[in-house]
Write an enzyme that holds these catalytic residues in place. Structure first.
Site, mmCIF file in Angstrom:
data_model
loop_
_atom_site.group_PDB
_atom_site.id
_atom_site.type_symbol
_atom_site.label_atom_id
_atom_site.label_comp_id
_atom_site.label_asym_id
_atom_site.label_seq_id
_atom_site.Cartn_x
_atom_site.Cartn_y
_atom_site.Cartn_z
ATOM 1 N N ASP B 11 0.875 -1.164 0.000
ATOM 2 C CA ASP B 11 0.000 0.000 0.000
ATOM 3 C C ASP B 11 0.916 1.219 0.000
ATOM 4 O OD1 ASP B 11 -1.724 2.076 0.492
ATOM 5 O OD2 ASP B 11 -2.257 1.442 2.523
ATOM 6 N N LYS B 73 3.287 11.028 -3.721
ATOM 7 C CA LYS B 73 2.273 10.266 -4.448
ATOM 8 C C LYS B 73 1.255 11.190 -5.114
ATOM 9 C CE LYS B 73 -1.353 6.871 -3.566
ATOM 10 N NZ LYS B 73 -2.190 6.312 -2.498
ATOM 11 N N GLU B 175 -7.497 0.838 -4.380
ATOM 12 C CA GLU B 175 -7.483 0.796 -2.920
ATOM 13 C C GLU B 175 -8.823 0.375 -2.311
ATOM 14 O OE1 GLU B 175 -5.777 4.593 -2.098
ATOM 15 O OE2 GLU B 175 -3.796 3.923 -2.723
ATOM 16 N N ASP B 197 -12.529 5.565 1.477
ATOM 17 C CA ASP B 197 -11.133 5.500 1.886
ATOM 18 C C ASP B 197 -10.590 6.922 1.954
ATOM 19 O OD1 ASP B 197 -8.444 5.175 2.184
ATOM 20 O OD2 ASP B 197 -8.168 3.817 0.502
#
Lengths: 371, 523
Positions: B11, B73, B175, B197
């Site tokens: 992850d 990211k 995800e 999420d």
């Protein structure tokens, strides 16, 4: 860009098979051949060796040498076939001697068995049989109409379509064969899943377009390139334009067995297939919709690449489109190209004559040409 | 690179990354850093002694925030002219710059520029080292999770980052799907899930149906710039004003002080998730010219924090409603809502989601780790160690094609089930035209400026022929990872044609290979 390639080698006689593994393979495993793509060193390729009994054997290999041919898009490659084991050779020999009975794989019937039967049907465990099974399925599905791909009726409702899709995806998804670690099998499974997914997307988009469902799963808004629905292609010309406009979202490739020559306007197609497409495209041209006609013909040419009438009609459609924009020169050249491809294209001849005389055209003139 | 080497689930988070494996007995295991922590901060400090990754890089936040990259990211695969990148570049302590192809890069103070792929590659390399320490041997394959709304360029950038770290990506897993899988949704009864999420940098929503072990993603949406970092920044904005009022210093241009304030705000935010009040303390906020350091402390109530974060909370509703609309679901049809990501520990976030859906959401037991567990399960699934699970995903965005100045034409629709493939036919317009060029876009709009440009491609070496005589069939394949593959052939002969990339976003293949070599050699 593809991670692995499949090369198809077809041997029509057992002598060719013998020659293949005695002479064409150097030091037993190395094969030199010309391929129409740039191969990178170390990339994996799979050789689909088709035997005279129509059994295809998947042999994994790795590119060991790659030299582009100057002035050509092709490349000479040397492939090490590490999958060409003694066992495989023995199997081929046995088949050549007629010892091993080959499972007869009849052409798939146009109507599939019920979905329930499919769900319990397992993919063959043996890799060779699996490869053969998947290749046969792929060949069949590529020619089938979208509802046939999913194994549902033409007028199937949302639930049936979803069930048909889900059943196939649960059987054919590439992830389910990934553990076999055979690139050729994974590749075939991916190709099949692509066909199944496309069929599902088109069918549910058609349902939404027809107002028979709100959504099936997630909503797919049909892009403009998706063509006409799967209404009766064989009867072609008779369909109601309003209905067709509503369905303009869905493309289908008509099954070969349904593309029988129809009475209306199917002239001189030379038995090369695609007559249903021709009829449909003519109707569209008659109705003044050359762009859609062009899309239909482009899709048809994917299936019947060698049909001269389709090819020439494509040029005619492109000419009509150019005429609509007042581009006379372009239209003339397109019509000449149409005749160059197929002298028997009477529309092209008539339209060309008309354009040369009048320098332009109108809806009425077009209607007369395509009647 | 043999298939025998073990593979891991990763992850790759905006703030923290986690790596997990499935043990032989089938139970998931989160691997630990050398300090014994389950999560690795996604931080790279380009220190004078060379790059430092993870927990050790936290020192860099204190000493040289302009050289310490967090949240890389968010920058992966993004164009520099994107408004959100513009906004970020004003707020981040490090400097963003534009790469020649329009991508966002990071300018280090030394004048050196690094790509976000390289920064993420270093984080992934550290995760790979953790895995190698666990297995005692090389680890070269992984499933990496990505936000569901990632476009093709961001997916490719993630794959490039992995390649730089010497990892080959078995699958990019979205995800929310990973969260549902990690939560064990396949083991329970068939249900319609909504996964929310909310992590450090991004907010993901997915409607996922689980039926007999098959996970079907119906729709995914998200806010690409909504996460815990935004709350931290909102809090810092208020604190800056407070610092000026109480101790009389304007520190809005002091990046070091701001960074210390941000870290303290983050800590206070975490504490307020469980406590009703806390005291934020920064022992040495700034140094006076005399050398005396000035400290700062402030008691904060949970209600105060929620008031400051109100702008943030408001943005939660829209993606949820959009996901429901795209899935064709009314909110009553959602049977379970799963909350994933560290930010869902904040009570106000849970309340807001409950308000929007009219139902109490379900907090998963380990919101920070469940995504990595899902990725590890995916590894086991792809290797055939777990049977009976299938994941079906949809295209997050449409794919469009245009030629010349023409409008973009939709080729693959949003929410089409992947893998899928569509084609377009291009005809030559001039006699002996040697090549046909076309652009590929991602988005929904016919206007090119509203879409994301993926690249310009050319089909070259066309045979000489009259205008319109050469028909080129271009096929666009959207694969299971959501990345795009192109191929071209001559329509009539079926012969493959050479495709050339005229322009593309992201790193060039050669650069990725070079960076991978450099990283492998440096360690």
């Amino acid at each position: 860009m593809a991670p692995s390639r499949t090369l198809h080698v077809r041997c029509t006689t057992w002598e060719q098979v013998e020659t293949f593994h005695t002479r064409k393979l150097r030091r037993g495993k190395l094969l030199s051949m010309k391929v129409p793509f740039a191969a990178t060193l170390g990339s994996s390729v799979t050789l689909g060796l088709e035997l005279p009994n129509e059994v295809v054997i998947a042999i994994d290999g790795t590119v060991r040498k790659s030299s582009p041919i100057e002035g050509d898009t092709k490349t000479w490659i040397e492939v090490e076939l590490h999958g060409f084991t003694d066992e495989v050779v023995a199997r081929i020999r046995a088949m050549a001697a007629g010892v091993e009975p080959v499972p007869a794989e009849p052409d798939a019937p146009p109507e599939r068995p019920s979905k329930v039967a499919l769900a319990s049907e397992q993919l063959p465990v043996d890799e060779r049989q699996l490869f053969h099974h998947l290749t046969t399925e792929l060949r069949r599905m590529r020619q089938a109409a979208v509802h046939e791909v999913l194994g549902v009726e033409r007028d199937a409702d949302a639930d049936q379509i979803r069930l048909g899709w889900m059943t196939l995806v649960r059987k054919l998804h590439p992830d389910l064969v990934a553990r076999r670690k055979a690139p050729a099998i994974t590749h075939l499974a991916e190709e099949l899943t692509i066909l199944v997914n496309r069929a599902y997307d088109r069918l549910r988009a058609a349902l939404v377009a027809e107002g028979r469902a709100n959504v099936v799963g997630s909503v797919v808004r049909p892009p403009p390139g998706w063509l006409v629905g799967f209404d009766d292609l064989a009867s072609g010309a008779g369909s109601d334009p309003a209905r067709r406009r509503a369905q303009k979202a869905v493309v289908t490739i008509p099954p070969v067995n349904e593309a029988a020559p129809s009475a209306v306007g199917a002239q001189g197609s030379g038995g090369q297939g695609g007559e249903a497409f021709e009829t449909r495209a003519r109707t569209m041209l008659q109705e003044g919709d050359p762009d859609t006609a062009q899309e239909v013909l482009a899709a048809a040419l994917v299936v019947y690449p060698r049909s001269k009438p389709l090819r020439s009609l494509y040029y005619v459609a492109s000419a009509v489109s150019a005429l609509g924009k007042g581009e006379i020169m372009l239209a003339t050249s397109q019509l000449e190209a149409a005749l160059a491809h197929y002298e028997g294209c009477s529309e092209a001849a008539r339209l060309l004559e008309h354009v040369r005389q009048h320098g332009q055209t109108d809806r009425e003139a077009l209607r007369r040409v395509f009647q | 690179m043999s298939d025998r080497t073990p593979a891991v689930g990763i992850d790759l988070g905006t703030s923290n990354s986690v790596v997990a494996v499935i043990d032989k007995d089938g139970s998931p295991r989160i691997l630990t850093t050398s300090e014994g922590s389950m999560t690795l901060p996604s931080l790279v400090w380009y220190s004078p002694d060379g790059p430092v990754v993870g927990e050790a890089a936290r020192d860099g936040l204190d000493h040289s925030p302009e050289l310490t990259i967090f949240g890389a990211k968010r920058l992966l695969g993004r164009r520099f002219d994107h408004p959100e990148i513009r906004r970020l570049s004003r707020l981040l302590p490090y400097e963003l710059t534009e790469a020649p192809n329009g991508d966002t890069w990071i300018a280090l103070a030394s004048g050196k520029q690094v790509s976000p792929e390289e920064v993420c590659g270093r984080v992934l390399f550290e995760l790979r080292r953790m895995a190698e320490a666990h297995f005692g041997g090389p680890v070269t394959r992984a499933v990496i999770t990505i936000p569901a709304w990632y476009d093709a360029a961001q997916r490719q950038a993630t794959k490039d980052a992995a390649q730089i770290a010497g990892i080959s990506v078995m699958r990019l897993l979205s995800e929310p799907t990973a969260a549902a899988l990690g939560h064990g949704a396949h083991r329970g009864v068939d249900r319609n899930y909504l996964v929310c999420d909310l992590g450090g940098g991004t907010f993901d929503v997915a409607a996922v149906d689980v039926e007999g072990g098959t996970f079907e993603v119906l729709a995914t949406t998200g806010d690409q710039f909504l996460g815990g970092d935004d709350v931290d920044r909102l809090v810092v904005e208020h604190l800056l004003r407070d610092v000026k009022n109480t101790i009389g210093f304007d520190i809005t241009s002091d990046t070091l002080a701001i960074e210390r304030l941000r870290l303290a705000a983050q800590k206070a935010k975490h504490e307020l998730s469980t406590d009703a009040s806390t005291t934020l303390v920064v022992s040495d906020l700034l140094q006076l010219p005399s050398g005396k350091s000035v400290g700062y402390s402030k008691p904060i109530q949970r209600s105060e924090l929620e008031q400051w974060a109100a702008r943030f909370i408001q943005r939660i509703e829209a993606p949820i409603n959009e996901a429901l609309a795209r899935a064709g679901r009314r909110k009553e049809a959602i049977q379970d809502t799963l909350l994933v990501g560290g930010m869902t520990r904040m009570p106000a976030v849970v309340r807001e989601i409950q308000r929007v859906l009219g139902k109490e959401p379900k907090m998963v037991d380990n919101p920070e780790e469940v995504v990595a567990v899902g990725a590890a399960l995916e590894v086991a699934r792809l290797e055939g160690r777990i049977e009976g699970i299938l994941l079906i995903d949809v295209a997050a965005r449409g794919l469009l094609v245009s030629t010349g100045q023409s409008d973009c034409e939709l080729v693959i629709a949003q929410s089409a089930v992947v893998p899928t493939r569509e084609h377009r036919v291009f005809a030559t317009r001039q006699e002996d035209q040697p090549r046909v060029e076309f652009d590929v876009w991602e988005g929904e709009s016919p206007e090119s400026e509203k879409n994301r440009h993926l690249g310009r491609f050319a089909v070259v070496d066309l045979p000489p022929a009259p205008a319109g005589d050469v028909l080129v069939l271009v096929e666009l394949t959207l694969d299971t990872d959501g990345t795009v593959r192109l191929s071209a052939s001559e329509l009539v002969s079926g012969e493959r044609m050479q495709l050339e990339q005229v322009f593309h976003s992201g790193l060039a293949r050669a650069d990725v290979a070079r960076l991978a070599r450099q990283l492998a050699e440096a360690t």
